[in-house]
Design a protein around this motif. Structure first.
Motif, PDB file in Angstrom:
ATOM      1  N   ALA A   1       0.887  -1.163   0.000  1.00 52.12           N
ATOM      2  CA  ALA A   1       0.000   0.000   0.000  1.00 52.12           C
ATOM      3  C   ALA A   1       0.929   1.219   0.000  1.00 52.12           C
ATOM      4  CB  ALA A   1      -0.891  -0.030   1.227  1.00 52.12           C
TER       5      ALA A   1
ATOM      6  N   SER B   1      -5.604   3.494   2.604  1.00 51.42           N
ATOM      7  CA  SER B   1      -5.424   3.901   4.012  1.00 51.42           C
ATOM      8  C   SER B   1      -4.005   4.409   4.228  1.00 51.42           C
ATOM      9  CB  SER B   1      -5.655   2.713   4.954  1.00 51.42           C
ATOM     10  OG  SER B   1      -6.736   1.933   4.554  1.00 51.42           O
ATOM     11  N   SER B   2      -3.029   3.628   3.778  1.00 54.20           N
ATOM     12  CA  SER B   2      -1.622   4.002   3.974  1.00 54.20           C
ATOM     13  C   SER B   2      -1.260   5.233   3.158  1.00 54.20           C
ATOM     14  CB  SER B   2      -0.704   2.844   3.557  1.00 54.20           C
ATOM     15  OG  SER B   2      -1.105   1.658   4.178  1.00 54.20           O
TER      16      SER B   2
ATOM     17  N   TYR C   1     -12.907  -3.295  -1.425  1.00 55.45           N
ATOM     18  CA  TYR C   1     -12.031  -3.134  -0.255  1.00 55.45           C
ATOM     19  C   TYR C   1     -12.884  -3.304   1.003  1.00 55.45           C
ATOM     20  CZ  TYR C   1      -8.246  -0.870   2.523  1.00 55.45           C
ATOM     21  OH  TYR C   1      -7.242  -0.577   3.420  1.00 55.45           O
TER      22      TYR C   1
ATOM     23  N   ILE D   1     -12.806  -3.387   4.878  1.00 55.65           N
ATOM     24  CA  ILE D   1     -11.978  -3.017   6.029  1.00 55.65           C
ATOM     25  C   ILE D   1     -12.908  -2.518   7.148  1.00 55.65           C
ATOM     26  CG2 ILE D   1     -11.374  -0.790   4.919  1.00 55.65           C
ATOM     27  CD1 ILE D   1      -8.567  -1.075   6.405  1.00 55.65           C
TER      28      ILE D   1
ATOM     29  N   LYS E   1     -10.075  -7.049  -1.567  1.00 55.84           N
ATOM     30  CA  LYS E   1      -8.930  -6.855  -0.664  1.00 55.84           C
ATOM     31  C   LYS E   1      -9.533  -6.922   0.721  1.00 55.84           C
ATOM     32  CE  LYS E   1      -6.283  -2.786   0.828  1.00 55.84           C
ATOM     33  NZ  LYS E   1      -5.705  -3.440   1.977  1.00 55.84           N
TER      34      LYS E   1
ATOM     35  N   SER F   1      -9.334  -6.813   4.588  1.00 59.03           N
ATOM     36  CA  SER F   1      -8.533  -6.387   5.734  1.00 59.03           C
ATOM     37  C   SER F   1      -9.210  -6.703   7.067  1.00 59.03           C
ATOM     38  CB  SER F   1      -8.249  -4.880   5.656  1.00 59.03           C
ATOM     39  OG  SER F   1      -7.324  -4.621   4.635  1.00 59.03           O
TER      40      SER F   1
ATOM     41  N   GLY G   1      -5.282  -8.635   3.745  1.00 63.28           N
ATOM     42  CA  GLY G   1      -5.092  -7.262   4.221  1.00 63.28           C
ATOM     43  C   GLY G   1      -4.267  -7.146   5.486  1.00 63.28           C
TER      44      GLY G   1
ATOM     45  N   ASP H   1      -1.418  -7.520   7.728  1.00 65.88           N
ATOM     46  CA  ASP H   1      -0.043  -7.993   7.509  1.00 65.88           C
ATOM     47  C   ASP H   1       0.394  -8.981   8.587  1.00 65.88           C
ATOM     48  OD1 ASP H   1      -0.402  -6.020   5.685  1.00 65.88           O
ATOM     49  OD2 ASP H   1       1.114  -4.661   6.485  1.00 65.88           O
ATOM     50  N   GLU H   2      -0.202  -8.834   9.775  1.00 68.96           N
ATOM     51  CA  GLU H   2       0.164  -9.706  10.906  1.00 68.96           C
ATOM     52  C   GLU H   2      -0.223 -11.157  10.644  1.00 68.96           C
ATOM     53  OE1 GLU H   2      -1.629  -7.001  10.891  1.00 68.96           O
ATOM     54  OE2 GLU H   2      -1.139  -5.663  12.542  1.00 68.96           O
TER      55      GLU H   2
ATOM     56  N   GLY I   1      -0.560  -4.590   1.604  1.00 67.33           N
ATOM     57  CA  GLY I   1      -0.372  -4.271   3.019  1.00 67.33           C
ATOM     58  C   GLY I   1       0.340  -2.970   3.291  1.00 67.33           C
ATOM     59  N   GLY I   2       0.022  -2.408   4.439  1.00 70.02           N
ATOM     60  CA  GLY I   2       0.537  -1.109   4.838  1.00 70.02           C
ATOM     61  C   GLY I   2       1.931  -1.139   5.432  1.00 70.02           C
TER      62      GLY I   2
ATOM     63  N   MET J   1       1.957   4.655  13.350  1.00 72.46           N
ATOM     64  CA  MET J   1       2.739   3.603  12.684  1.00 72.46           C
ATOM     65  C   MET J   1       3.311   4.128  11.358  1.00 72.46           C
ATOM     66  SD  MET J   1       1.405  -0.025  11.175  1.00 72.46           S
ATOM     67  CE  MET J   1       0.830   0.651   9.619  1.00 72.46           C
TER      68      MET J   1
END
Ligand SMILES: CC(=O)N[C@@H]([C@@H](O)[C@H](O)[C@H](O)CO)[C@@H](O)CC(=O)C(=O)O
Length: 303
Positions: A12, A48-49, A137, A139, A165, A167, A190, A192-193, A208-209, A254
């Motif tokens: 992202a 978002s990012s 998307y 989210i 996508k 998230s 979405g 990343d963790e 991912g962000g 972040m």
């Protein structure tokens, strides 16, 4: 195949500002070049990012233009065009189509809680505005709206809808969307963790962000999954999660932390736009540690 260009690691793309906090073409070019040299499959611009929620319509158009100008032909380009009004979303969609983006994407409507009929109309009007493919998307943690499999199925009746996508946190959502869409639909992880878990549960690719802070690690995690090396993938994901937790534990946001990591790597894309908070003086040492964590993980897993 039509969807091949979307498979892989798609960072992202971050908002790139000059020292006065304006969208910067030169810094967009630098970030794009950095990610290109790392070998990512594409970028997701203006999400978002990309801090899209804090940008005017003209700024969003500029961000889309600069990324396309410097990256078209080098990688896959996805434009996030979701905006508070349908009118602005369509204006962004048309702009992205003129710039030659590979696909559009949009969050559902925000602020007012609207019924599924309004959400369907919103996405459908964006989709109808251009010939481009469209990626939904989902989210819920930021929009308050949760995509259901039944609305997903309805959206898929339009052949321009190529995927979602996702998230949301449950990886089961990924499994459900993949089961609903089948092989002709692409599902992006979405969160990343849980990139590795998402891929195993059916995600074909990831957007991912945090990828931009450590592209090497996500590219490697993706390779491990492709090669069926699940133990290695799990161990790498665990190290990635330590890094994400450290990034989320800064005083600044972040994204401010990630931008400082990039600045120390020689890619200065400015800081973040308020109300997101920049890094504090105390964050400096923590970012030193985060860079050590990233570098050590690269050394351990990417040989
Ligand atoms: C809620 C949220 O912001 N999710 C991020 C994640 O990449 C997230 O930053 C990461 O998992 C760290 O929590 C992405 O799904 C957002 C994203 O790809 C985007 O910038 O549009």
């Amino acid at each position: 195949m039509r969807l091949d260009k979307f498979h892989g690691i798609i960072p992202a793309f971050y908002a790139c500002y000059d020292d006065e906090g304006n969208i910067s073409e030169a810094r967009t070019k630098d970030l794009g070049q950095y990610l290109y040299e790392k070998g990512v499959q594409g970028v997701y611009v203006g999400g978002s990012s990309g801090e899209c929620i804090y940008h005017s319509l003209d700024e969003r158009k500029a961000a889309l233009s600069y990324a396309a100008k410097h990256l078209k032909g080098k990688m896959t380009l996805i434009a996030h065009v979701g905006a508070p009004s349908t009118r602005d979303s369509i204006a962004l969609a048309k702009h992205a189509a003129e710039l030659g983006y590979d696909a559009l994407s949009a969050i559902p409507p925000i602020y007012f809680k609207l019924p599924d009929s309004a959400v369907l109309k919103y996405w459908s009007e964006i989709i109808d505005a251009t010939p481009l493919d469209f990626i939904i998307y989902n989210i819920p943690q930021t929009t308050g709206y949760t995509l259901t499999t039944s609305l997903f199925e309805k959206l898929l009746e339009n052949k321009k809808v190529i995927g979602v996508k996702n998230s949301s946190m449950p990886t089961m959502d990924i499994e459900r969307f993949k089961k609903t869409g089948g092989d002709n639909v692409i599902v992006f992880n979405g969160p990343d963790e849980q990139f590795v878990a998402g891929r195993i549960m059916g995600a074909d690719a990831g957007i991912g962000g945090t990828y931009g802070a450590m592209p090497e690690l996500f590219l490697q995690a993706n390779r491990f999954v492709q090669e069926g090396k699940f133990q290695e993938a799990r161990l790498l994901q665990s190290e990635i999660n330590d890094i994400i937790i450290a990034l989320c534990s800064l005083n600044g946001s972040m994204y401010a932390g990630i931008k400082e990591v990039l600045r120390r790597r020689g890619v200065n894309i400015g800081s973040v736009r308020g109300p997101l908070e920049g890094i504090s003086s105390e964050d400096g040492g923590r970012i030193d540690n985060i860079i050590v964590m990233i570098d050590q993980t690269i050394q351990r897993f990417c040989r």
